[in-house]
Design a protein around this motif. Structure first.
Motif, PDB file in Angstrom:
ATOM      1  N   ASP A  10       0.834  -1.209   0.000  1.00 34.71           N
ATOM      2  CA  ASP A  10       0.000   0.000   0.000  1.00 34.71           C
ATOM      3  C   ASP A  10       0.867   1.257   0.000  1.00 34.71           C
ATOM      4  N   VAL A  11       1.888   1.260   0.851  1.00 34.90           N
ATOM      5  CA  VAL A  11       2.768   2.429   0.945  1.00 34.90           C
ATOM      6  C   VAL A  11       3.549   2.611  -0.351  1.00 34.90           C
ATOM      7  N   TRP A  12       4.082   1.530  -0.887  1.00 33.86           N
ATOM      8  CA  TRP A  12       4.912   1.631  -2.090  1.00 33.86           C
ATOM      9  C   TRP A  12       4.088   2.013  -3.320  1.00 33.86           C
ATOM     10  N   LYS A  13       2.826   1.571  -3.389  1.00 35.92           N
ATOM     11  CA  LYS A  13       1.948   2.010  -4.479  1.00 35.92           C
ATOM     12  C   LYS A  13       1.751   3.515  -4.426  1.00 35.92           C
ATOM     13  N   PHE A  23       4.683   0.827  -9.883  1.00 33.49           N
ATOM     14  CA  PHE A  23       4.652  -0.222  -8.864  1.00 33.49           C
ATOM     15  C   PHE A  23       4.393  -1.554  -9.550  1.00 33.49           C
ATOM     16  N   LEU A  24       5.235  -2.542  -9.267  1.00 35.44           N
ATOM     17  CA  LEU A  24       5.102  -3.869  -9.854  1.00 35.44           C
ATOM     18  C   LEU A  24       4.767  -4.868  -8.750  1.00 35.44           C
ATOM     19  N   GLU A  25       3.601  -5.455  -8.844  1.00 33.68           N
ATOM     20  CA  GLU A  25       3.128  -6.406  -7.838  1.00 33.68           C
ATOM     21  C   GLU A  25       4.041  -7.624  -7.786  1.00 33.68           C
ATOM     22  N   VAL A  34       9.289  -1.008  -6.954  1.00 33.46           N
ATOM     23  CA  VAL A  34       8.968   0.264  -7.594  1.00 33.46           C
ATOM     24  C   VAL A  34      10.120   0.597  -8.526  1.00 33.46           C
ATOM     25  N   GLN A  35       9.786   1.006  -9.752  1.00 33.53           N
ATOM     26  CA  GLN A  35      10.818   1.408 -10.707  1.00 33.53           C
ATOM     27  C   GLN A  35      10.562   2.829 -11.181  1.00 33.53           C
ATOM     28  N   VAL A  36      11.644   3.584 -11.274  1.00 33.48           N
ATOM     29  CA  VAL A  36      11.568   4.982 -11.709  1.00 33.48           C
ATOM     30  C   VAL A  36      12.652   5.224 -12.755  1.00 33.48           C
TER      31      VAL A  36
END
Length: 200
Positions: A10-13, A23-25, A34-36
């Motif tokens: 939840d936080v990372w989304k 965000f990748l489940e 998480v990718q940026v």
């Protein structure tokens, strides 16, 4: 929300949404991440767990593969109880010239001039000093089964535990983006796509 507050997912989304990342489940065999994208680099946040028999330790890590121009490696971490022992055993401690920073951190590296150039940045030093405990380094692989291609190295952060503080995560990603920019400015890296996709 669970018994102990919001879940990591939840936080990372929310974090990914706020910084324009993806965000990748996760699954049974792969953690959520998480990718940026930043100037041709791909910065990845995830966790990994190391087993110690009946117990285990989970780490938060941030990684970014990049094209290296000089094979520059360094490692920085906060001084602790055994830091002086490490020096006695032959660890190289590079002095940046900033007295307060040098008093609190151990920096090892294979190019003293580039280390001093990198940590001459007040922004980088400030962002590092904000973190309670961490290790930041450039390494050439993550072990035998995760070798990077020739000429590609990895900017790598890790800390024990799962970081679920969005503001801390934002500051860590800011640190990565500034370190990346500084590595290019001092001639140790390029913004060229390293064409490494094993993090996805």
């Amino acid at each position: 929300m669970g018994l102990f507050g919001p879940s990591k997912n939840d936080v990372w989304k929310q974090f990914a949404d706020e910084i324009g990342g993806e965000f990748l489940e996760g699954s049974i065999f792969k953690p959520s991440m998480v990718q940026v994208a930043f100037r041709g680099w791909n910065i990845t946040l995830d966790t990994y767990t190391v087993s110690h028999g009946k117990s285990s330790t989970t780490y938060t890590r941030i990684r970014a593969p990049f094209v290296s121009t000089q094979g520059f490696h360094f490692k920085i971490y906060k001084k602790g109880l055994f830091s002086d022992l490490g020096k006695m055993l032959g660890m190289q401690d590079i002095i940046t010239g900033n007295e307060d920073f040098d008093e609190n951190y151990i920096i090892k590296g294979n190019n003293e001039e580039l280390v001093k150039g990198l940590f001459s940045s007040v922004e980088i030093r400030t962002l590092i000093e904000e973190q309670p405990k961490m290790t930041l380094e450039i390494k050439d692989s993550e072990g035998f089964f995760k070798k990077t291609p020739e000429g590609v190295d990895l900017l790598h952060f890790q800390e024990v535990g799962v970081i679920k503080d969005i503001e801390r995560l934002k500051r860590l990603f800011m640190m990565f983006s500034i370190v990346i920019s500084e590595l290019v400015d001092i001639g140790a890296a390029t913004y060229e796509d390293p064409k490494v996709d094993y993090l996805s």
